[in-house]
Design an enzyme around this catalytic site. Structure first.
Site, PDB file in Angstrom:
ATOM      1  N   SER A  13      43.873  11.772  45.507  1.00  0.00           N
ATOM      2  CA  SER A  13      43.543  11.099  46.643  1.00  0.00           C
ATOM      3  C   SER A  13      43.273  12.068  47.495  1.00  0.00           C
ATOM      4  O   SER A  13      43.688  13.439  47.582  1.00  0.00           O
ATOM      5  CB  SER A  13      44.731  10.313  47.306  1.00  0.00           C
ATOM      6  N   GLY A  14      42.690  11.983  48.980  1.00  0.00           N
ATOM      7  CA  GLY A  14      42.605  12.768  50.087  1.00  0.00           C
ATOM      8  C   GLY A  14      43.163  12.095  51.172  1.00  0.00           C
ATOM      9  O   GLY A  14      43.348  10.781  51.244  1.00  0.00           O
ATOM     10  N   ARG A  15      43.314  12.906  52.145  1.00  0.00           N
ATOM     11  CA  ARG A  15      44.039  12.353  53.447  1.00  0.00           C
ATOM     12  C   ARG A  15      43.477  13.562  54.704  1.00  0.00           C
ATOM     13  O   ARG A  15      43.319  14.378  54.600  1.00  0.00           O
ATOM     14  CB  ARG A  15      45.458  12.435  53.480  1.00  0.00           C
ATOM     15  N   HIS A 226      43.673  26.891  49.067  1.00  0.00           N
ATOM     16  CA  HIS A 226      44.222  26.251  47.666  1.00  0.00           C
ATOM     17  C   HIS A 226      45.557  25.251  48.385  1.00  0.00           C
ATOM     18  O   HIS A 226      46.484  25.880  48.982  1.00  0.00           O
ATOM     19  CB  HIS A 226      44.706  27.224  46.756  1.00  0.00           C
ATOM     20  N   ASP A 227      45.504  24.187  47.693  1.00  0.00           N
ATOM     21  CA  ASP A 227      46.531  23.451  48.466  1.00  0.00           C
ATOM     22  C   ASP A 227      47.880  23.885  48.145  1.00  0.00           C
ATOM     23  O   ASP A 227      48.966  23.752  49.163  1.00  0.00           O
ATOM     24  CB  ASP A 227      46.331  22.032  48.122  1.00  0.00           C
ATOM     25  N   THR A 228      48.361  24.502  47.043  1.00  0.00           N
ATOM     26  CA  THR A 228      49.538  25.193  46.696  1.00  0.00           C
ATOM     27  C   THR A 228      49.965  26.010  47.592  1.00  0.00           C
ATOM     28  O   THR A 228      51.241  26.215  48.047  1.00  0.00           O
ATOM     29  CB  THR A 228      49.714  25.598  45.063  1.00  0.00           C
ATOM     30  N   ASN A 286      51.183  26.826  35.641  1.00  0.00           N
ATOM     31  CA  ASN A 286      50.755  25.489  35.976  1.00  0.00           C
ATOM     32  C   ASN A 286      51.542  24.881  34.860  1.00  0.00           C
ATOM     33  O   ASN A 286      51.423  24.978  33.595  1.00  0.00           O
ATOM     34  CB  ASN A 286      49.508  25.318  35.836  1.00  0.00           C
TER      35      ASN A 286
END
Length: 474
Positions: A13-15, A226-228, A286
């Site tokens: 999902s995105g937000r 990078h979201d992390t 990961n």
């Protein structure tokens, strides 16, 4: 008070989130949430990046007056532009089968030891370097842009590569903090494809007039794209003796270090050294995350996760266990069936109920976390006093308690929207807020967000025996 928008794209999902940052204030509200996931066209799995761009614009249009925009997403995937700056095709999903067997062919040209010495990256079959080796459009391409860089280019017209995401490509020299021209040449990737690198906190450009429907001139800031990397910014740690699990579709289990660990031991254990904000290193691995459970829910048509977790909490412990990182769990498909086949192959009776299957998945994940975290501490010589679980998985109370039990450490769960918070904090600092370092950012998260603490319970010997069943003795 700064009002900034975080575009935060996950693998499912995105937000678009609106953040307010000021003296003792860090507030976050969701403006727009939208679906994201693989789209199969003929025999190829794609991302619908045009849908993501449209959804991003829709959310930003609802945000009202804002001081800046930042974009983060998952790693490794990219779009290719032609000489006119046009996208050559919808980006291909990292779970697509085109990279099957490619890693082995690349390793005939550059050994795993050489790759690790330069990049410090975990060997995963979908790393960007292997996707490029399988890329059919490379000869037509002028520029490669990672997903956040691509969306930022469409907003601003400016081309560049943010470092934290560039560091996941396996084309980035982790010590020199630059593209590796030697490595690119050896694997057949032209350096012209790789844009100039930029640091988190850099203003990459301003919103173009008319092209987006947004207010022209709004700064777009490179965050930890990078979201992390953004998530780790928002880990509410009080000192350096912490570990983290960024828990979502994937679980990123690791430590924050000042320099990479490039030893043979780290390579053999398949740890990665990815770039972080302020030059830090995310020494992590990961681990298959809640993807397996998400796919089970999809196949079952079961939306009520809290009910599944309540039933799983009452199921017998350690009845059935799997290796969640086994390759058969990577691609989309009938996950309950795959769990059953995996169990039969390992001499176990498959789960006989949904509750038993959920218990199996979560206990197996906790065991993988335990094994990974203990290995990270040994290899990096970094003791850990507390484990922070951030991201969507921090809401899964059963998983958090099992993780505390398995790892023998207190777990602090939260914040949920860690990637959006890290995104917003980096933007606020770039705009002049007095957040000089990660310590100040994390102190603000601690002061403004409620965390839940889980203490270890149960018998460590039971977890020792369970780990031996799944992974064998050390």
């Amino acid at each position: 008070m700064r009002r900034v928008a975080a575009v935060d794209l996950g693998a499912s999902s995105g937000r678009v989130m609106l953040g307010s940052v000021g003296d003792g204030t860090l507030e976050l509200s969701e403006i727009h949430r939208f679906w994201n996931g693989p789209v199969r066209l003929c025999d190829t799995l794609h991302w619908d990046v045009l849908h993501l761009y449209h959804s991003m614009l829709s959310g930003l249009a609802q945000a009202g007056p804002i001081d800046s925009i930042g974009i983060d997403s998952w790693a490794v995937d990219y779009g290719l532009l032609d000489t006119s700056g046009r996208l050559l095709g919808n980006p291909i999903h990292y779970r697509d089968s085109r990279t099957d067997g490619v890693m082995e062919k690349v390793l005939e040209r550059v050994s795993a030891a050489e790759l690790y010495e330069i990049t410090g990256l975990q060997q995963l079959p979908f790393n960007t370097i292997y996707q490029l080796a399988a890329e059919g459009l490379l000869g037509q391409a002028e520029t490669l842009l990672m997903i956040p860089d691509l969306l930022g280019y469409w907003l601003t017209g400016e081309v560049g590569a943010e470092r934290t995401n560039a560091s996941t490509t396996q084309l980035y020299d982790v010590r020199a903090q630059a593209w590796s021209s030697e490595l690119a040449e050896r694997v057949g990737v032209s350096m012209k494809l790789l844009p100039e690198l930029r640091d988190p906190g850099t203003v990459l450009g301003t919103v173009l007039p008319d092209a987006t429907g947004l207010a022209a001139g709004t700064p777009v800031i490179a965050v930890g794209s990078h979201d992390t990397a953004s998530s780790v910014v928002a880990v509410p740690a009080a000192d350096e003796r912490f570990a983290y699990i960024s828990s979502g579709t994937w679980s990123l289990v690791g430590l924050e270090l000042d320099s990479p660990v490039l030893t043979a031991e780290a390579r053999e254990a398949n740890f990665t050294n990815e770039g972080g904000v302020d030059g830090r290193i995310r020494f992590l691995k990961n681990v298959m995350g809640l993807w397996i459970l998400q796919e089970c829910q999809r196949v079952w048509g079961a939306d009520d996760l809290p009910a599944l977790l309540r039933e799983a909490a009452g199921a017998p412990p350690f009845a059935v266990l799997i290796d969640p990182d086994a390759p058969e769990f990577l691609a989309p498909g009938n996950m309950p069936q795959r769990i059953g086949e995996h169990c039969r192959a390992s001499g176990q009776e498959p789960p006989q109920s949904r509750a038993a299957a959920v218990r199996c998945v979560l206990e197996s994940l906790a065991l993988a976390y335990r094994r990974t975290l203990r290995s990270a501490q040994t290899i990096a010589d970094r003791p850990v006093d507390v484990l922070h679980v951030i991201g969507g998985g921090s809401q899964n109370e059963l998983l958090c308690q099992l993780t505390a039990d398995a790892c023998g450490l207190p777990v602090l769960a939260g914040p949920v929207e860690a990637s959006a918070l890290g995104n917003i904090l980096v933007q606020a600092r770039a705009l002049g807020e007095p957040l000089p370092d990660l310590g100040a950012m994390r102190a603000l998260v601690r002061a403004t967000h409620r965390l839940r603490r889980y203490e270890p319970q149960g018998k460590p010997a039971d977890w020792d025996a369970a780990e031996s069943r799944v992974f064998g003795t050390r």
